[in-house]
Structures are given as structure tokens and as C-alpha cells.
Scaffold this motif. Sequence first.
Motif, mmCIF file in Angstrom:
data_model
loop_
_atom_site.group_PDB
_atom_site.id
_atom_site.type_symbol
_atom_site.label_atom_id
_atom_site.label_comp_id
_atom_site.label_asym_id
_atom_site.label_seq_id
_atom_site.Cartn_x
_atom_site.Cartn_y
_atom_site.Cartn_z
ATOM 1 N N ASP A 141 -14.885 -4.606 -11.298
ATOM 2 C CA ASP A 141 -13.541 -4.040 -11.254
ATOM 3 C C ASP A 141 -12.936 -4.165 -9.850
ATOM 4 O O ASP A 141 -11.802 -4.598 -9.689
ATOM 5 N N TRP A 182 -9.551 -6.264 -8.508
ATOM 6 C CA TRP A 182 -8.520 -5.592 -7.716
ATOM 7 C C TRP A 182 -8.280 -6.319 -6.389
ATOM 8 O O TRP A 182 -7.154 -6.556 -5.987
ATOM 9 N N ILE A 189 -5.866 4.919 -8.761
ATOM 10 C CA ILE A 189 -5.349 3.880 -9.650
ATOM 11 C C ILE A 189 -6.508 3.149 -10.330
ATOM 12 O O ILE A 189 -6.378 2.661 -11.445
ATOM 13 N N ARG A 190 -7.644 3.117 -9.643
ATOM 14 C CA ARG A 190 -8.804 2.464 -10.274
ATOM 15 C C ARG A 190 -9.328 3.288 -11.447
ATOM 16 O O ARG A 190 -10.106 2.793 -12.262
ATOM 17 N N ALA A 198 -6.443 -9.518 -6.696
ATOM 18 C CA ALA A 198 -5.003 -9.314 -6.874
ATOM 19 C C ALA A 198 -4.352 -8.896 -5.555
ATOM 20 O O ALA A 198 -3.277 -9.374 -5.197
ATOM 21 N N PRO A 239 -5.233 6.801 -2.964
ATOM 22 C CA PRO A 239 -4.448 6.222 -4.058
ATOM 23 C C PRO A 239 -5.175 5.082 -4.767
ATOM 24 O O PRO A 239 -5.085 4.936 -5.977
ATOM 25 N N PHE A 240 -5.904 4.310 -3.988
ATOM 26 C CA PHE A 240 -6.602 3.178 -4.597
ATOM 27 C C PHE A 240 -7.666 3.669 -5.574
ATOM 28 O O PHE A 240 -7.842 3.131 -6.652
ATOM 29 N N TYR A 241 -8.321 4.767 -5.180
ATOM 30 C CA TYR A 241 -9.341 5.319 -6.065
ATOM 31 C C TYR A 241 -8.698 5.830 -7.350
ATOM 32 O O TYR A 241 -9.179 5.605 -8.446
ATOM 33 N N ALA A 249 -7.986 3.407 0.213
ATOM 34 C CA ALA A 249 -6.692 2.722 0.264
ATOM 35 C C ALA A 249 -6.300 2.319 1.684
ATOM 36 O O ALA A 249 -5.685 1.274 1.896
ATOM 37 N N VAL A 294 -0.293 -1.417 -12.450
ATOM 38 C CA VAL A 294 -1.250 -1.832 -13.479
ATOM 39 C C VAL A 294 -0.546 -1.934 -14.820
ATOM 40 O O VAL A 294 0.487 -1.309 -15.044
ATOM 41 N N ARG A 329 -3.687 -5.863 -12.866
ATOM 42 C CA ARG A 329 -3.375 -4.969 -11.757
ATOM 43 C C ARG A 329 -2.876 -5.751 -10.560
ATOM 44 O O ARG A 329 -3.142 -6.952 -10.435
ATOM 45 N N HIS A 354 -16.387 0.693 -3.381
ATOM 46 C CA HIS A 354 -14.996 1.148 -3.307
ATOM 47 C C HIS A 354 -14.516 1.118 -1.857
ATOM 48 O O HIS A 354 -15.273 1.379 -0.934
ATOM 49 N N ILE A 355 -13.266 0.808 -1.703
ATOM 50 C CA ILE A 355 -12.659 0.805 -0.376
ATOM 51 C C ILE A 355 -11.508 1.790 -0.401
ATOM 52 O O ILE A 355 -10.656 1.730 -1.293
#
Lengths: 897, 78
Positions: free
Chosen positions: B67, B71, A205-206, B74, A201-203, B46, A239, A214, B43-44
Motif C-alpha cells: 500500500d 502511495w 488517508i491511508r 503516486a 494526514p497521510f496516515y 506526512a 483517493v 490515490r 509508514h512515513i
Amino acid sequence: MNSLLEQFLSEARDFLQGIGEKLMQLESDPTSNELMVELFRFVHTLKGNSGLFDFPEMTRVLHASEDLMDAVRNGRVNYSQKLADQLLDAMDFVGMLMDEIEATEKISNKHAAPAAELTKALRNLLTASEAGSESSEIDDILNEITQTQVAENSIDWESLPTLNLPEDIAEQLHAHSLRGDSVFWVEYTPEADSFFKGEDPFYLIRQVPDTEWRNVVLNSTVENLAEMDVFNSVASYQVLTHAPAEELEDLFRYIPDEHRRIEIPALAFVKPSGNTDEHAVDEDFIANVFALFDKDETEEVTRTINTMLELSAPDLWSSSALRWVLRLIEREPENKAAQRALLESLRTLQSPDWSELKPVEVIATIAPPVRNAVVSTSNGSNGVVDEKMQYFNEVINAQREILNLSGFNEGRLKSVGASLIGCYKSIGRSQDVDSLELAIKNSLVENSQDLLLKWLDHSLENAPELVVAEKIAAPVNNLAMQNDVKFGRRAEDAAGRKADEPNAVTASKTLKVDQEKIDRLMNLIGEMVVAKNALPYLAARAETVFGVRDLSREIKAQYAVINRVAEEMQDTIMQVRMLPVSFIFQRFPRMVRDISRKLGKEVDLVLEGESTEADKNIIEALSDPLIHIVRNSLDHGLEQPDVRIAAGKNGTGKLLIRASQESDRVLIEIIDDGKGINPEVIKHKAYEKGLIDEATMERISDQDAVNLVFAAGFSTADVISDLSGRGVGMDVVRSAVEKVNGTVGIESEVGKGTRLYLSLPLSMAVTNVMIIQSNKQIFGVPMDMVVETVRVPRVHIQSIKQKQTTVLRGRIVPLLPLNDLLASNMPQLPNENDEFATLIVRVHGEHVGILVDDFRETVDIILKPMTGILGGLGGYSGAALLGDGSVLMVLNPRELM
Amino acid sequence: MAIEFKKSLAVFTEFVSVEEAETLLEWLLKNPKGKINLADCTHIHASSLQVLMAFKPTIVHEPQDADLAIWLKAALAS
């Protein structure tokens, strides 16, 4: 478009039609279980097929329909009119998607939302009925859908998320929103098990473009860190983006249920923030600014505020509010109400409640374009003036609704007044403006909107043309109607598009044609080919008989043109009749699975070259022989797993069925890695059954022995099973294949496996024959049997046991004079060099020379099998008409020898 | 492995996948004061992000990936 997709579309249309018909029949006979089951089967198959492609919207709707039908079939849900309507709606939607796929090969992301709605409606129908309180819940559903529509089309301030944005980001988003870029709030809460579905999901939404802000929050606080389940998704991602709605649709199209998208109006960003402990602005200042503001001295207001800002600390709430006032003055100079509200807030240090301003804001900036779409379709043919009137009416109606709201609000009245003045000016009714202004003033004095409302009603009554238009526009305000309109509109849109663009063919592109018609076409083109062939004769006659060489040349030129067109036509018609071999291959996986289970064998079936095409007749003629061969391979060829392992082979046998094209023939091979055919066993069996005598048994070669399996009445199986062993075997295969001018062969190695191959012509409509001359007659010989033509000098012909032979490239070739074969008792005529024209043909894999008098040209002919008494003459495979009108007898060398 | 665990520092590099989440959780449980270096992380997944959010460890180097940096800021601020 790939053929799979084509086939899917063509089938899916049939299914849709079937579903429609069944639903109709159910209307008259709602209790018929049979109809219900059939209906379910249709929906089920269609869903399954759609799953082969990447059409999530379609599959989702069909899946919901399937579940619903399943429930109906099992009596969990009662069939009802509503249910039928919903299903029909769903099918219409699927049909529309199919039109789009046909035109563009994909589904635009704009259908994601309607698909989700339909799915929801279908699912709700399921749960509602199951819960037993059908009607009320359906109303809920309708309400829900309506509400979603509202959220999409106008602003529902209560549903907006609370935004606490830093001022710089809010300021940017505000600017974007005013520029006309919609700013969306996207909240994505993945399902708990989404990690197991391979999602990140994180990918995702990015990947949202143009993100300005965000946030990620954990939905539940993790009480005990040690017990945290890392594979459970517990976060929500939020976001704010000004990316186009389509891009967002596209990004989230697979997870419509897990995300929420709300368009944020510009004013929502106007939210001062900062330190509220200190009051930098006193009442004097505020009063001063208001005084200037009321006088519309914008420059003065700006200057005063700027001075104040210089004096006060920038992190104060009041400073933030003042900065916003300046921005509003700059960006929305017309929106006095908003500016006023913001100035007002300096007194309370509370952000203004923009929902109070809602009416003006909504109608002035957002509603018209959205409603415009609906209106212009329902009344699309009207001109620009009418359209303007439509807008006018919408705005007026909206204002009247606002006036009808209970309670008096000064700001509201003023903004309604401003809107009305603008509207009346815009349609050129300036004469009304004065009285309107008076009405507003009086209303303000009396603290009641009734006066203005009365004026409005009066004005509309005196202008009949406005009222008429209003009636057309009225339904637009009815949201439930709007919902219906949307479905209708889609259909209209599609129809409109068709009419507008003649190129956009959305109708089905596949024709189902009776095979007889194609056959007739085939015969006609055949006759055309023959008639065309008459032209060269004509040209020759023109030259030799009438001596007109020019005419002869012209006829030849014309012939070249007709020849080209005829050949192309013939090609095209042949292609119409072409079928891929997958047509017969597709049944094998199931068949092999069933038979191998029955026999306790493990078989790995590999199909290759399924897209190879051949004439429909050929493919159909292949079907039975192939099934027979595959059964044989499974039954006799492949061994039991334990036997295989003992022999050092993989326990799972391999059966390969491969089709390929070799010039103008289709080659089909069936290869297994089983025990192979033992020639000794075959010899003995054949001897036992009296197929060969003892002498033959002694001298026959291994390959010939293997070929004995094609002999009539041959069977090796000791026990007759339901699979094979009835003695009706490979000879049937062979005759079936030869009937369509094919050949069949077998190669086998003991212990290694067997390879059976069928070679078939691509088409059997037009035969290419070589014309030969013998005993002053001409005959045709099918070209596919002719290996080569040679001229053999008399001295090279030797006699072995009274049979003439010659050596050709180190190979002994028996020579048979055609006259002898036809029993005409005339010697073959050599040419002036004492050479015999010899046609080398392939018969059962052997090369044989046929001596003839002379060779002529090759021609394409339509071979007509002989009928009646002549049908018994095995030496001829048929007759054909030549271009000059004469009849050509076509020999069948195989039978002749 | 996209995470290199040192005594009291975990160095994230490039793409941290779902496989890393469990190890990260165990490491953070063992080293509650463990610090994270994200400099070379792009990237991590989720799952790992959730672990970071639950523990809120000290980040010694923010990601160079702008980016991702925003994130994370936040995510870890809330």
C-alpha cells in the motif's frame, strides 16, 4: 452507561429546556440583557459539559451556538427571529443527538454532515451579522447549503474532479459503480498547522478502505528547498474509493471542514485514453458500426469492434474508446445513448461530454432512490401502488423539465422519449405508448421538443389521478423545500421509530422526585418491615396457643416470601436515596485552592473513592463537618512552604480525602502531611481554658490529649481568623457526626501529619438492634455499638475500687450492671451456671461490658426519636414498635454511662 | 531513529515519525543526490512525505509494504 454520562444527559436536558424557554422569552422581550446573559450561560455550560465526552458533532454545534450567543451578548450581533430559529434548530439537533446517546451511548457518524451544516449556518449568521448585510449573506448560506445538497443527491457534472485514470483502474471503478457500490472521490486538504495537533494526514488517508486510486499533490511548489517548513502541511490527498459512505464519514468525522467527498457516477469513468496521433479507425468503419448499431444488431457490433481491436495497436486512443464501447454494451446494454456518444467520439478523438447525457442518466439511475426517501416520509402511509405513482410522477416531471430546457438536442429527446415509454409501460398505460411514440417521431422530424411536451401535458390532463399525485410530488423538486423537509423528517423519523419499537425508549430515563415522596416510601416500607415481623409471633401463637402446627408452618413459609420481597424493596428504596460522596467532594478542589491561596500555602489535594455511596441524609449531614475539617487541616495542619522545606518536606503539602466502604459503614478519612498535633500544646490549652484540671493534665495520655480537640470550646489558634479559631470547632463536628450515628476519631504524629476519620452508617432508616432483657423488661441496643456478647462467670468478676471488672482476652473490661445504670436497684440475674450475660459495647473507642439478665434476638426496627418530655431522656435514643405490638425502648449506652 | 543516514543513502525503517522530517530535510539539502532505501519502511509521517515530494530523490528500494509503495509512486510521480 456510566454515571457521569447519565448525569450529563439529565442536566443537558434541563439546559436544553432552559435554552428553549429563554429563547421564547427573548421573543417577547428581545432587548433584555439579563435574558441574553442567562442564555449564553446555559449554552456555554452545556458546551463545556459536552466536551467531557467524545461527541464531536454535539460539541461543534454547541460551540458555534456559544460563539453566536457571545456575540449577541456583547452587542456585536443583533438578536433576530432568524437567529432564534437557527439556535432552536441547533438545540433540536442537540436534543436528537442526546436521544441517540441515551439509546446507544454514541453518536452515529451520519450526523457529521448535518452538524457541519448547522455549524456553518450558525457561524455564517455570526459573520453575516457582523458584516452588517444580514439578509443577502444568509441567502448565500442557504444557497450554499442547497448546493451541497444537490451535490449529494444528484450529479453536478461541473463540480466533478477531472479524472485521468489508467484504463484498468477506471474500468474497475466503473464496474463497482454499476454494481451499486457508490464510488467516492475524497479530497483531504489538512490545515497547515495540523502536524501541531498531532495529526498525520497521510496516515489518516491511508486508513480509507477499498482505495482504488490515490494521489498526493503539493499545494504550492516549494520555491526554495532550504526554506521549506517541514512542520507546515502543504499537501492535498486524493483517493477514489468504493468504501461505504458511513465508513468514510466515520473516518473523517473530526475534520469535516478539511475534506471533500463527491460521489462519482459510473459514466465519469468512461474516458478513453491513449495515443491520438494515429487514426486506426476510418470513417468507413465508424459508419459501418453505426449502421449495425442503429439496427440493434449488438452481436454484429461487438464482432466488428473486436476485429478492429485485433488489427490496431492497443495503446491507441481509438482502441481504448472501442474497448469502452464493448464494456458499455456488456454492462449497460440499455444505455444506447452513452454507447452512441462513445462511438461518436471516435470521429473527434475527444472523450464524450457526459453532461449532455445527464438528464437520462440522472433520472434513470440516481434520482429515484434519493427522492424516494423524501417522498415516502411525506406520504409514507400510501401503499405500493401509490409509491409507484410517486416515482412515475417524479420521472415524468423530471423529463418535462428537461424538455423545457432551451435548445434542441436529438440525443436528449430520444432519451427522454425512451424514459417516457418505459414509465408509461411500467404503470400499465400501454394504450398511451403508441401515441407517445408518434409524438417522439414527429418531434424528431420537426427538430423541436414542443410536440412531445404538448403530448405529455395533454396526457397528464386527461389522467386526473396522475395530476393529483403530481401535486404531492411537486414540492419534492423544490430543493429549498427539500432542505426544510430534511429537518422535519428527522423529527418524524424519531417519532416513527418510537412508535414502531416500544423498546426504544428515547424519553428521559431519569425521574426527578420530591424527596418527601421518597421519605414517605421509606416510612411505609419501614412499617411494612414491622408488620412483617408480626408474622413469626403469629406463627408461634398458632402453635402454642391454638396448637395448629400445620398453620404455623404455613405462616412461616409465607413469612419467608414476604420477608424476601420486603427486604428487596427496602434495599431498592435505600438505593434510590443513595448519593455518591462526590456530591460533597466536588466542592473541595475549588475550596482548597481558594483557601490555600489566601494562606499562601501550596496544597496538592487528592480525592479518592468518590463513587462511594451513602444515604442522602448521611451525605448531607457530612457536608458541614467535612468542610470544617478540611479548613482546619489547611489552617492548622499544613505549614507554609518555607517551613515545610526547612523541615525536609516537600514544599507542597498533601491533603488526601478518601472515602471507602467498610461493611455497612462509610469511612471518610482526611489525611494531611502537615505538622501534626502536639499533645503538650493541647494539654496546656485545655488547662488554660479550664477544660481539664491540673491532675488530669499530668496523667492524660497523648492520644487522650489529642482527643481533647473534640471538647466543647476548644481552640488552639492564637489569632481568630475568618477560617477558624472561634472555639466552635471540632466539638461541633463531633456532635454533627454523632447525630447520624457516626463516630469521629483523630490520630496525629508531630511533624508527620494528622489523620481524621469519620465512620458513618450507610443508611439511618432501619436500625438493627439487639434485644436484651433486664429486670423483666426488654430493651434494644443498636447493633453497631455491640462488639460481642459473652457470659462471664461470677468468679471471674473482680472489684477494683468498688467497680466490677473482668479480664477478657487479656484486657481489663469494666462491667456495669444495666439495672444500676437505669437506677432500678435490682441485682442482675445470672443463669443456672452462675454466669452473667454481658454485652460488650464500644463507647468512644473503649470496650465496656454491660451486665444484663439475658440476650434475645436481633431485629430490624424503625427507630423513632422520642419527643416531648421523653425527648430529654438522654439514656434512650428512641423507641420502636415491635411485631407483636409492644414498644421497645432503645438504649443509648453512650449517654447512659 | 527510524531513518539511518549513510553517506549518500538514507535507510527508512518501519514507522518514520514527525520528528524525522527536519533531519531528513537537512540531509537532503546536504546530499542533493542522496538516495533513499524504503524497503523496510511501513509508514512515513506526512511531514517527511512532503519533504520527499519536494526533493524527489532517487528511491533505490521501494517499500515492501504494498500500500505504501503505491502511495509513494503516486506521490513522487506528480
